[in-house]
Design a protein around this motif. Structure first.
Motif, short mmCIF file in Angstrom:
data_model
loop_
_atom_site.label_atom_id
_atom_site.label_comp_id
_atom_site.label_asym_id
_atom_site.label_seq_id
_atom_site.Cartn_x
_atom_site.Cartn_y
_atom_site.Cartn_z
N LYS A 1 25.77 -44.76 -15.62
CA LYS A 1 26.25 -43.34 -16.97
C LYS A 1 27.55 -43.52 -16.81
CE LYS A 1 22.01 -41.10 -16.21
NZ LYS A 1 21.48 -39.81 -15.73
N ARG B 1 13.77 -38.70 -7.36
CA ARG B 1 15.11 -37.73 -8.21
C ARG B 1 15.55 -38.90 -9.17
NH1 ARG B 1 17.28 -35.26 -3.03
NH2 ARG B 1 18.15 -36.97 -2.87
N LEU B 2 15.14 -39.96 -9.06
CA LEU B 2 15.86 -40.97 -9.99
C LEU B 2 15.24 -40.57 -11.25
CD1 LEU B 2 16.29 -44.28 -8.37
CD2 LEU B 2 17.74 -42.80 -9.04
N GLU B 3 15.98 -40.78 -12.59
CA GLU B 3 15.50 -41.01 -14.19
C GLU B 3 14.58 -42.60 -14.19
OE1 GLU B 3 17.26 -39.93 -18.73
OE2 GLU B 3 18.47 -39.36 -16.57
N LYS B 4 13.73 -41.77 -14.94
CA LYS B 4 12.81 -43.03 -14.81
C LYS B 4 11.93 -43.30 -16.24
CE LYS B 4 10.85 -41.58 -10.23
NZ LYS B 4 11.72 -40.97 -10.44
N ILE C 1 15.69 -48.20 -14.61
CA ILE C 1 15.89 -46.97 -13.74
C ILE C 1 17.35 -47.60 -13.36
CG2 ILE C 1 15.41 -46.27 -11.37
CD1 ILE C 1 12.94 -46.86 -11.70
N TRP C 2 17.69 -49.32 -13.22
CA TRP C 2 18.77 -49.33 -12.91
C TRP C 2 20.15 -48.66 -14.78
CZ3 TRP C 2 21.55 -54.61 -14.22
CH2 TRP C 2 23.31 -54.31 -13.62
N ARG D 1 19.68 -49.92 -2.35
CA ARG D 1 20.05 -49.27 -4.10
C ARG D 1 21.71 -49.76 -4.74
NH1 ARG D 1 22.90 -43.93 -1.93
NH2 ARG D 1 21.99 -44.26 0.11
N LYS E 1 19.16 -46.19 -16.65
CA LYS E 1 19.31 -44.46 -16.56
C LYS E 1 20.24 -44.38 -15.51
CE LYS E 1 14.72 -44.13 -19.19
NZ LYS E 1 15.00 -42.67 -20.36
N ASN E 2 20.24 -44.87 -14.63
CA ASN E 2 20.65 -43.73 -13.49
C ASN E 2 22.14 -44.51 -12.54
OD1 ASN E 2 18.98 -42.12 -12.18
ND2 ASN E 2 17.72 -43.58 -13.11
N ASP E 3 22.00 -45.90 -12.74
CA ASP E 3 23.23 -46.47 -12.10
C ASP E 3 24.50 -46.77 -13.60
OD1 ASP E 3 21.89 -48.57 -10.28
OD2 ASP E 3 22.74 -46.18 -9.80
#
Length: 166
Positions: A166, A43-46, A159-160, A108, A162-164
């Motif tokens: 935000k 589900r993570l944006e990659k 990944i960090w 995570r 794009k996802n964390d």
């Protein structure tokens, strides 16, 4: 030249052990750290340069076997010199490698995993240099591992971000 022979000798038990430790250790860590994490990872944006999920176990099994083989070759050279065949930097990098999966997947902590992977890359480089001093082939066998970890470092960072972040 036979690749499993070092100075004309082969030690099948040492070879099997050197390869089994990272391969089996990596499998155990993967199972423990990644259980139930794959659905969340999907589900993570990659980033666009992320490989398909099936690439990871294939790549890691090859890399673990290769680093174990490098460890065997360097250890055999050192032992032939009448020295103990220990490489603390190898043990440290392997431990850091295993820890990363827990940091990134299980807990995570992607930013912490990124910092840890940077340290891991340094430990791999140090290990490659130490191996190269004992056996040039052993040192060179660490190059694909270093390349993959450098790639994984960029992937971890993306990944960090794009996802964390935000």
């Amino acid at each position: 030249m036979e690749p499993f022979h070092v100075n004309g000798k082969m030690d099948g038990k040492k070879l099997a052990s050197a390869i089994a430790v990272p391969v089996l250790g990596g499998a155990a860590v993967g199972w423990l750290a990644n259980r139930d994490a794959q659905k969340k990872f999907q589900r993570l944006e990659k980033p666009g340069f992320a490989p398909p999920p099936a690439a990871f176990p294939i790549a890691w099994n090859i890399l673990y076997a290769t680093m174990g083989f490098a460890r065997y070759r360097a250890g055999m050279r050192k032992r032939d010199k009448g020295m103990e065949d220990s490489f603390p930097s190898y043990d440290v990098q392997l431990g850091l490698n295993f820890l990363w999966s827990f940091l990134f997947f299980r807990w995570r902590l992607r930013g912490t995993a990124l910092v840890e992977m940077t340290i891991l890359l340094g430990a791999i480089a140090l290990t490659a240099e130490r191996f190269y001093k004992e056996d040039k082939a052993a040192g060179m066998l660490m190059a694909p591992y270093m390349g993959w970890v450098l790639y994984a470092l960029a992937l971890n960072a993306a990944i960090w971000k794009k996802n964390d972040w935000k």
